[in-house]
Design an enzyme around this catalytic site. Structure first.
Site, PDB file in Angstrom:
ATOM      1  N   ASN A 189      37.676  45.318  -1.128  1.00 44.38           N
ATOM      2  CA  ASN A 189      38.093  43.906  -1.060  1.00 44.38           C
ATOM      3  C   ASN A 189      39.332  43.582  -1.895  1.00 44.38           C
ATOM      4  OD1 ASN A 189      36.559  44.299  -3.372  1.00 44.38           O
ATOM      5  ND2 ASN A 189      35.632  42.272  -3.299  1.00 44.38           N
ATOM      6  N   CYS A 199      32.445  39.805  -4.541  1.00 39.35           N
ATOM      7  CA  CYS A 199      31.112  40.161  -5.051  1.00 39.35           C
ATOM      8  C   CYS A 199      30.423  39.024  -5.792  1.00 39.35           C
ATOM      9  CB  CYS A 199      31.246  41.351  -5.992  1.00 39.35           C
ATOM     10  SG  CYS A 199      32.495  41.063  -7.258  1.00 39.35           S
ATOM     11  N   GLU A 213      33.597  45.085 -17.290  1.00 34.38           N
ATOM     12  CA  GLU A 213      35.025  45.318 -17.173  1.00 34.38           C
ATOM     13  C   GLU A 213      35.721  44.167 -17.885  1.00 34.38           C
ATOM     14  OE1 GLU A 213      35.536  46.004 -12.808  1.00 34.38           O
ATOM     15  OE2 GLU A 213      35.716  48.102 -13.438  1.00 34.38           O
ATOM     16  N   GLU A 252      29.703  47.993 -11.086  1.00 36.13           N
ATOM     17  CA  GLU A 252      30.017  46.603 -10.707  1.00 36.13           C
ATOM     18  C   GLU A 252      29.543  46.442  -9.272  1.00 36.13           C
ATOM     19  OE1 GLU A 252      31.120  44.278 -12.506  1.00 36.13           O
ATOM     20  OE2 GLU A 252      31.926  45.296 -14.261  1.00 36.13           O
TER      21      GLU A 252
END
Ligand code: NDP
Length: 487
Positions: free
Chosen positions: A152, A283, A461, A249
């Site tokens: 994405n 997400c 992250e 993630e």
């Protein structure tokens, strides 16, 4: 765009795969062939590991300040090439140029700049143990890290993984999603141009099998994945064989809670950003929108009016707000979720239709869908769709809203819209989510750690927190006094 060859990036240069196998990458909006992509097999991964070992030896011996300077230079180069890279990102992802030209490259550059600055300040600590001894810690790199990306936000994902890894002195082998391999190559070239030693950042292309060659490799110390929960489970299991560090993630089905005192138009904006930006292929999207029953009707009315005004079209047209979904397979998955939602009894208020008039017939163009009359136990409301599909739910009181928001195996993100600040912080404290927003949605400044709880992932992250996940501490005890022997 002319058809080109997309090679592997190993030891600071483009290289062909050993066995010459290739796959295609196509423009999701038109079906046009963008490139034949070299597919990395075992011999290529072995070459990448060898290059990364050599790169690591050079890079980890440089001072933190030198490393930081190179990353910051790469940030400048990335920004200078924003327009060219945004166009390539739009061609490969189908996402509108009005997004990629302000989001993707900038976010990657911000990340390189931030960790470039942080690199110079990395240090251990001194621990006083009295007059006869002291200890200190050294913050050391892990070695070779594997980065495995989703399709994405390919540039952003490559930079979000590379920047903290490299700042800590690691080398990286990055595998982009097979659907979007093009921009990671540009990131690699730019890092080299900025002065990164050969072999410190390598790119291998391929499918799950190529990813697996990385996650099972004994000389790779860590794997960081952005992808689905199911992929996360498999990668964690594969990484266990060699006890690798893992950052995951993963996906989500995040809640947005709109309380009765919220500014309705702001909450509508938040819900639209959290469901329709990037065609819903984000997400952290807030796909379960819980609105207080007293304002639900006016919320829905404004939401529908503004959603129906969104411009769907050619992703390269600067006016386009909704582009193409990533692939035909994914489009079918999204359309099936919409059809199944209707079968389950949810009411499709608007959108959810495939646009098939030329030139839209060559890509996965789906109008943003809003479902009302949803129930918490519907598949529509429970499972990640990763497309432009919003489920509207209503609630009576705060306690109920929190309990229902938390009733999911995911825990990536959450949003709260209210003018009551005490309520905002009270509710946020009880939401099971790794990343939360108050009166906004889906902003991810690099300074703020990002990641999930529950099955949405492990590790973080961005922010200073990311350093913990790309480095390890060595503790050193230093004796200054006599060594007394009990023997
Ligand atoms: P996938 O999980 O299908 O793929 C992610 C990456 O993993 C791809 O590069 C894929 O290769 C690779 N891969 C797949 N199987 C394996 C395996 N067994 N071993 C090693 N590597 C493997 O995710 P998508 O690309 O479909 O992306 C969408 C998903 O990503 C959604 O669930 C979304 O929520 C999540 N996501 C999470 C984000 C976060 O930060 N939390 C951000 C963005 C997306 P291949 O390219 O061949 O498929």
């Amino acid at each position: 765009m002319a058809k080109q060859d997309c090679k592997l990036y190993i030891a600071g240069k483009q290289q062909n795969a050993v066995d010459g196998q290739t796959f295609e990458t196509r423009n999701p909006a038109t079906g046009e062939l963008l490139a034949q992509v070299q597919q990395a097999g075992q011999a290529d991964v072995a070459r990448a590991v060898e290059a990364a070992q050599a790169g690591f030896a050079t890079w980890s011996a440089m001072t933190c300040a030198e490393r930081g300077r190179i990353l910051r230079r790469a940030a400048d180069l990335l920004r200078a090439r924003n327009d060219e890279l945004a166009r390539l990102e739009t061609l490969d992802t189908g996402r509108p140029i009005q997004e990629t030209s302000v989001e993707d490259i900038n976010s990657g550059a911000d990340c390189l700049e931030y960790f470039g600055a942080l690199a110079a300040g990395l240090s251990g600590e001194h621990i006083d143990l009295g007059p006869q001894a002291f200890a200190y810690t050294r913050r050391e790199p892990l070695g070779i890290c594997a980065g495995i990306g989703a399709w994405n936000y390919p540039t952003q994902i490559a930079c979000w993984k590379a920047a903290p890894a490299l700042a800590c002195g690691n080398a990286m082998i990055f595998k982009p999603a097979e659907l979007t391999p093009l921009t990671a190559m540009k990131v690699a070239e730019i890092l080299s141009e900025a002065g990164l030693p050969d072999g410190v950042f390598n790119v291998v292309h391929g499918f799950a099998e190529t990813g697996q060659l990385l996650t099972r490799h004994p000389d790779i110390a860590k794997v960081s994945l952005t992808g689905e929960v199911g992929t996360g489970r498999k990668i964690m299991a594969d990484a266990a064989g060699t006890v690798k560090h893992v950052t995951l993630e993963l996906g989500g089905k995040s809640p947005i809670l709109v309380f009765k005192e919220a500014e309705i138009d702001r909450a509508v904006t938040g819900a639209m950003l959290g469901n329709f930006y990037s065609g819903g292929e984000i997400c952290s999207n807030g796909t379960r929108v819980f609105v207080h029953e007293s304002i639900k009707d006016s919320f829905l009315e404004r939401l529908v009016a503004r959603t129906e005004a969104l411009k769907i079209g050619d992703p390269l047209d600067p006016d386009t707000q909704v582009g193409a979904l990533i692939s035909e397979e994914h489009t079918q998955k999204v359309l099936k979720a919409i059809a199944d939602g209707q079968k389950e009894g949810a009411k499709l208020v608007t959108g959810g239709q495939r646009v098939t008039d030329p030139p839209f017939d060559r890509g996965g163009f789906v109008t943003p869908a809003i479902f009302d009359a949803c129930e918490d136990d519907m598949t529509l409301v429970r499972e990640e769709i990763f497309g432009p599909v919003l489920s509207l739910l209503s609630f009576k009181d705060e306690e109920e809203a929190i309990a229902r928001a938390n009733d999911t195996p995911y825990g990536l993100a959450a949003g709260v819209f209210t003018r009551d600040l005490a309520r905002a912080h009270r509710v946020i404290a009880r939401l099971q989510a790794g990343t939360c927003w108050i009166n906004n949605y889906n902003l991810t400044p690099i300074e703020m750690p990002f990641g999930g709880v529950k099955q949405s992932g492990l590790g973080r992250e961005n922010g200073k927190a990311a350093i913990e996940y790309y480095s390890q501490l060595k503790s050193v005890y230093v004796e200054l006094g006599e060594l007394e022997s009990p023997y």
